[in-house]
Design a protein around this motif. Structure first.
Motif, PDB file in Angstrom:
ATOM      1  N   GLY A  81       0.804  -1.219   0.000  1.00 24.84           N
ATOM      2  CA  GLY A  81       0.000   0.000   0.000  1.00 24.84           C
ATOM      3  C   GLY A  81       0.835   1.266   0.000  1.00 24.84           C
ATOM      4  O   GLY A  81       0.420   2.295  -0.541  1.00 24.84           O
ATOM      5  N   SER A  82       2.040   1.193   0.578  1.00 25.43           N
ATOM      6  CA  SER A  82       2.899   2.382   0.635  1.00 25.43           C
ATOM      7  C   SER A  82       3.421   2.771  -0.735  1.00 25.43           C
ATOM      8  O   SER A  82       3.829   3.917  -0.949  1.00 25.43           O
ATOM      9  CB  SER A  82       4.066   2.143   1.593  1.00 25.43           C
ATOM     10  OG  SER A  82       5.016   1.242   1.033  1.00 25.43           O
ATOM     11  N   TRP A  83       3.424   1.829  -1.691  1.00 23.18           N
ATOM     12  CA  TRP A  83       3.944   2.121  -3.023  1.00 23.18           C
ATOM     13  C   TRP A  83       3.013   3.033  -3.820  1.00 23.18           C
ATOM     14  O   TRP A  83       3.433   3.658  -4.797  1.00 23.18           O
ATOM     15  CB  TRP A  83       4.174   0.826  -3.799  1.00 23.18           C
ATOM     16  CG  TRP A  83       5.183  -0.080  -3.171  1.00 23.18           C
ATOM     17  CD1 TRP A  83       6.127   0.256  -2.237  1.00 23.18           C
ATOM     18  CD2 TRP A  83       5.353  -1.475  -3.405  1.00 23.18           C
ATOM     19  NE1 TRP A  83       6.864  -0.839  -1.879  1.00 23.18           N
ATOM     20  CE2 TRP A  83       6.412  -1.925  -2.582  1.00 23.18           C
ATOM     21  CE3 TRP A  83       4.709  -2.393  -4.226  1.00 23.18           C
ATOM     22  CZ2 TRP A  83       6.846  -3.243  -2.558  1.00 23.18           C
ATOM     23  CZ3 TRP A  83       5.139  -3.714  -4.207  1.00 23.18           C
ATOM     24  CH2 TRP A  83       6.196  -4.138  -3.388  1.00 23.18           C
ATOM     25  N   GLU A  84       1.740   3.100  -3.416  1.00 24.10           N
ATOM     26  CA  GLU A  84       0.775   3.905  -4.163  1.00 24.10           C
ATOM     27  C   GLU A  84       1.165   5.385  -4.190  1.00 24.10           C
ATOM     28  O   GLU A  84       0.757   6.127  -5.083  1.00 24.10           O
ATOM     29  CB  GLU A  84      -0.610   3.749  -3.546  1.00 24.10           C
ATOM     30  CG  GLU A  84      -1.159   2.324  -3.616  1.00 24.10           C
ATOM     31  CD  GLU A  84      -2.452   2.165  -2.858  1.00 24.10           C
ATOM     32  OE1 GLU A  84      -2.943   3.197  -2.312  1.00 24.10           O
ATOM     33  OE2 GLU A  84      -2.975   1.032  -2.785  1.00 24.10           O
ATOM     34  N   HIS A  85       1.931   5.816  -3.217  1.00 26.09           N
ATOM     35  CA  HIS A  85       2.291   7.230  -3.096  1.00 26.09           C
ATOM     36  C   HIS A  85       3.740   7.506  -3.485  1.00 26.09           C
ATOM     37  O   HIS A  85       4.264   8.588  -3.240  1.00 26.09           O
ATOM     38  CB  HIS A  85       2.045   7.700  -1.650  1.00 26.09           C
ATOM     39  CG  HIS A  85       0.685   7.352  -1.136  1.00 26.09           C
ATOM     40  ND1 HIS A  85      -0.469   7.933  -1.622  1.00 26.09           N
ATOM     41  CD2 HIS A  85       0.283   6.446  -0.207  1.00 26.09           C
ATOM     42  CE1 HIS A  85      -1.519   7.425  -0.994  1.00 26.09           C
ATOM     43  NE2 HIS A  85      -1.086   6.521  -0.129  1.00 26.09           N
ATOM     44  N   GLN A  86       4.392   6.507  -4.101  1.00 24.75           N
ATOM     45  CA  GLN A  86       5.780   6.671  -4.506  1.00 24.75           C
ATOM     46  C   GLN A  86       5.920   6.475  -6.011  1.00 24.75           C
ATOM     47  O   GLN A  86       5.154   5.749  -6.629  1.00 24.75           O
ATOM     48  CB  GLN A  86       6.673   5.642  -3.798  1.00 24.75           C
ATOM     49  CG  GLN A  86       6.660   5.731  -2.286  1.00 24.75           C
ATOM     50  CD  GLN A  86       7.576   4.687  -1.669  1.00 24.75           C
ATOM     51  OE1 GLN A  86       8.785   4.665  -1.921  1.00 24.75           O
ATOM     52  NE2 GLN A  86       7.013   3.808  -0.861  1.00 24.75           N
ATOM     53  N   GLU A  87       6.924   7.115  -6.581  1.00 27.94           N
ATOM     54  CA  GLU A  87       7.227   6.940  -7.996  1.00 27.94           C
ATOM     55  C   GLU A  87       8.131   5.723  -8.187  1.00 27.94           C
ATOM     56  O   GLU A  87       8.857   5.315  -7.269  1.00 27.94           O
ATOM     57  CB  GLU A  87       7.941   8.185  -8.546  1.00 27.94           C
ATOM     58  CG  GLU A  87       7.115   9.462  -8.468  1.00 27.94           C
ATOM     59  CD  GLU A  87       5.903   9.427  -9.359  1.00 27.94           C
ATOM     60  OE1 GLU A  87       5.965   8.777 -10.431  1.00 27.94           O
ATOM     61  OE2 GLU A  87       4.878  10.035  -8.988  1.00 27.94           O
ATOM     62  N   ILE A  88       8.095   5.144  -9.377  1.00 28.71           N
ATOM     63  CA  ILE A  88       9.038   4.091  -9.730  1.00 28.71           C
ATOM     64  C   ILE A  88      10.436   4.689  -9.834  1.00 28.71           C
ATOM     65  O   ILE A  88      10.605   5.832 -10.286  1.00 28.71           O
ATOM     66  CB  ILE A  88       8.624   3.433 -11.053  1.00 28.71           C
ATOM     67  CG1 ILE A  88       7.315   2.662 -10.863  1.00 28.71           C
ATOM     68  CG2 ILE A  88       9.711   2.492 -11.572  1.00 28.71           C
ATOM     69  CD1 ILE A  88       6.744   2.100 -12.138  1.00 28.71           C
ATOM     70  N   ASP A  89      11.432   3.968  -9.393  1.00 27.21           N
ATOM     71  CA  ASP A  89      12.826   4.425  -9.459  1.00 27.21           C
ATOM     72  C   ASP A  89      13.133   4.953 -10.865  1.00 27.21           C
ATOM     73  O   ASP A  89      12.942   4.240 -11.852  1.00 27.21           O
ATOM     74  CB  ASP A  89      13.750   3.250  -9.122  1.00 27.21           C
ATOM     75  CG  ASP A  89      15.186   3.657  -8.899  1.00 27.21           C
ATOM     76  OD1 ASP A  89      15.728   4.396  -9.747  1.00 27.21           O
ATOM     77  OD2 ASP A  89      15.781   3.222  -7.897  1.00 27.21           O
ATOM     78  N   PRO A  90      13.608   6.194 -10.993  1.00 25.69           N
ATOM     79  CA  PRO A  90      13.842   6.774 -12.321  1.00 25.69           C
ATOM     80  C   PRO A  90      14.948   6.083 -13.104  1.00 25.69           C
ATOM     81  O   PRO A  90      15.084   6.320 -14.312  1.00 25.69           O
ATOM     82  CB  PRO A  90      14.197   8.230 -12.017  1.00 25.69           C
ATOM     83  CG  PRO A  90      14.699   8.224 -10.599  1.00 25.69           C
ATOM     84  CD  PRO A  90      13.896   7.159  -9.912  1.00 25.69           C
ATOM     85  N   ARG A  91      15.739   5.225 -12.468  1.00 24.22           N
ATOM     86  CA  ARG A  91      16.759   4.479 -13.204  1.00 24.22           C
ATOM     87  C   ARG A  91      16.146   3.365 -14.048  1.00 24.22           C
ATOM     88  O   ARG A  91      16.834   2.784 -14.894  1.00 24.22           O
ATOM     89  CB  ARG A  91      17.782   3.895 -12.228  1.00 24.22           C
ATOM     90  CG  ARG A  91      18.631   4.946 -11.529  1.00 24.22           C
ATOM     91  CD  ARG A  91      19.512   4.322 -10.456  1.00 24.22           C
ATOM     92  NE  ARG A  91      18.723   3.830  -9.324  1.00 24.22           N
ATOM     93  CZ  ARG A  91      19.244   3.227  -8.256  1.00 24.22           C
ATOM     94  NH1 ARG A  91      20.564   3.032  -8.186  1.00 24.22           N
ATOM     95  NH2 ARG A  91      18.467   2.824  -7.259  1.00 24.22           N
ATOM     96  N   LEU A  92      14.899   3.066 -13.816  1.00 22.46           N
ATOM     97  CA  LEU A  92      14.193   2.045 -14.584  1.00 22.46           C
ATOM     98  C   LEU A  92      13.328   2.708 -15.653  1.00 22.46           C
ATOM     99  O   LEU A  92      12.810   3.803 -15.445  1.00 22.46           O
ATOM    100  CB  LEU A  92      13.311   1.200 -13.658  1.00 22.46           C
ATOM    101  CG  LEU A  92      14.048   0.362 -12.609  1.00 22.46           C
ATOM    102  CD1 LEU A  92      13.057  -0.357 -11.705  1.00 22.46           C
ATOM    103  CD2 LEU A  92      14.988  -0.641 -13.258  1.00 22.46           C
ATOM    104  N   PRO A  93      13.146   2.035 -16.803  1.00 23.05           N
ATOM    105  CA  PRO A  93      13.650   0.692 -17.093  1.00 23.05           C
ATOM    106  C   PRO A  93      15.093   0.702 -17.574  1.00 23.05           C
ATOM    107  O   PRO A  93      15.545   1.666 -18.180  1.00 23.05           O
ATOM    108  CB  PRO A  93      12.729   0.219 -18.216  1.00 23.05           C
ATOM    109  CG  PRO A  93      12.386   1.466 -18.959  1.00 23.05           C
ATOM    110  CD  PRO A  93      12.292   2.542 -17.894  1.00 23.05           C
TER     111      PRO A  93
END
Length: 299
Positions: A273-285
């Protein structure tokens, strides 16, 4: 003291860099071999048989071809495991084949009863998925997962975790056949990126059990190392800062259905649930041919 479920790089006899059979692992289904075609023992070519296994063959670094039953399947060169998805060749049970080329080639295997047609999946057709968010972001190459590729029992995928991130987290298990879980033996094969200065990379991998089925593994892993997961919760896999982590997952089990159903450790499932408020790591893909929407489940 190292766990017996940890298999260090260099434990196999040439031309294999890794050679894990079900008998070696002490279980019934899953296997993994990594062939070093550049070794003196291979001299660029090895002849093998699938026997009672189905296999998925892909280059880790290098390329070549698979000759089987009068057909030739190409394995396009890949610079390293961090260079995007790879071509994959599937061979069914009872097949004699010759693997030719250069570099290191992985042969993921599982005991099978039904033989599916030999075929190739091009790297450009491998579904690339971004999972998690923040410092739990990772990239998954679904070349051989149950929903992406038809086979009898074998399930396989690749996971790339940027340096400093955690994956296979929350810890989860798949060691029972129930309505919400499938029993799957799992192999983790690791490669770790060197630093820009050329220093050797490392990471950590955790496995732990339940009161009814205890198991305890916490290992530092480096390129070529393997950790076996016969049962229990596994995760996190932690990439040291400055060193990207790759692992190849190979799974198969005893259930009647080829599926990958997992149960989180209840103490940690709130993290999703905590991931809903975070961005995906910008080093990906990392280099990828197609990236669908992020999905929260998985290794």
């Amino acid at each position: 003291m190292r766990s017996k479920l940890y298999i260090p790089a260099g434990s196999a006899d040439a031309p294999f860099a890794v050679a894990i059979t079900p008998e070696d692992a002490g279980w019934a289904e899953s296997s993994l071999h990594v062939v070093d075609l550049s070794s003196d023992a291979a001299a660029g070519s090895v002849s093998l048989t699938t026997g009672d296994n189905e296999v998925m063959i892909l280059p880790l670094a290098g390329g070549g071809s698979v000759e089987c039953d009068g057909r030739s399947f190409e394995l396009s060169p890949r610079a390293s495991v961090f260079d995007g998805p790879a071509d994959m060749v599937y061979l069914g049970i009872g097949q004699d084949y010759t693997l030719s080329g250069h570099g290191r080639i992985a042969i993921c295997g599982a005991r099978a009863k039904t033989s599916f047609p030999n075929r190739r999946v091009a790297a450009a057709d491998v579904a690339v998925e971004l999972r998690g968010a923040g410092n739990c972001s990772r990239q998954v190459h679904n070349f051989g997962t149950a929903t992406a590729f038809e086979a009898d029992s074998l399930i396989a995928c690749e996971v790339i975790t940027p340096g400093g991130n955690w994956s296979s987290y929350p810890a989860h298990k798949h060691d029972e056949n129930t309505d919400v879980e499938t029993q799957l033996e799992e192999i983790y094969y690791f490669e770790i990126d060197d630093s820009p200065a050329g220093t050797r990379g490392f990471g950590y991998h955790r496995v732990y059990g339940t009161p009814e089925r205890p198991i305890e593994v916490l290992e530092e892993v480096r390129s070529g190392d393997v950790v076996l997961v016969p049962h229990g919760y596994h995760g996190p896999s932690i990439a040291a800062p400055g060193h990207h982590m790759y692992y190849l997952n190979v799974m198969a089990g005893s259930g009647p259905t080829r599926a990958w159903l997992i149960c989180d450790d209840p103490a940690h499932t709130w993290l999703r649930g905590s991931w809903e408020h975070q961005e995906i790591d910008p080093r990906l893909p990392f280099r990828a041919f197609s990236v669908p929407d992020s999905a929260p489940e998985g290794e």
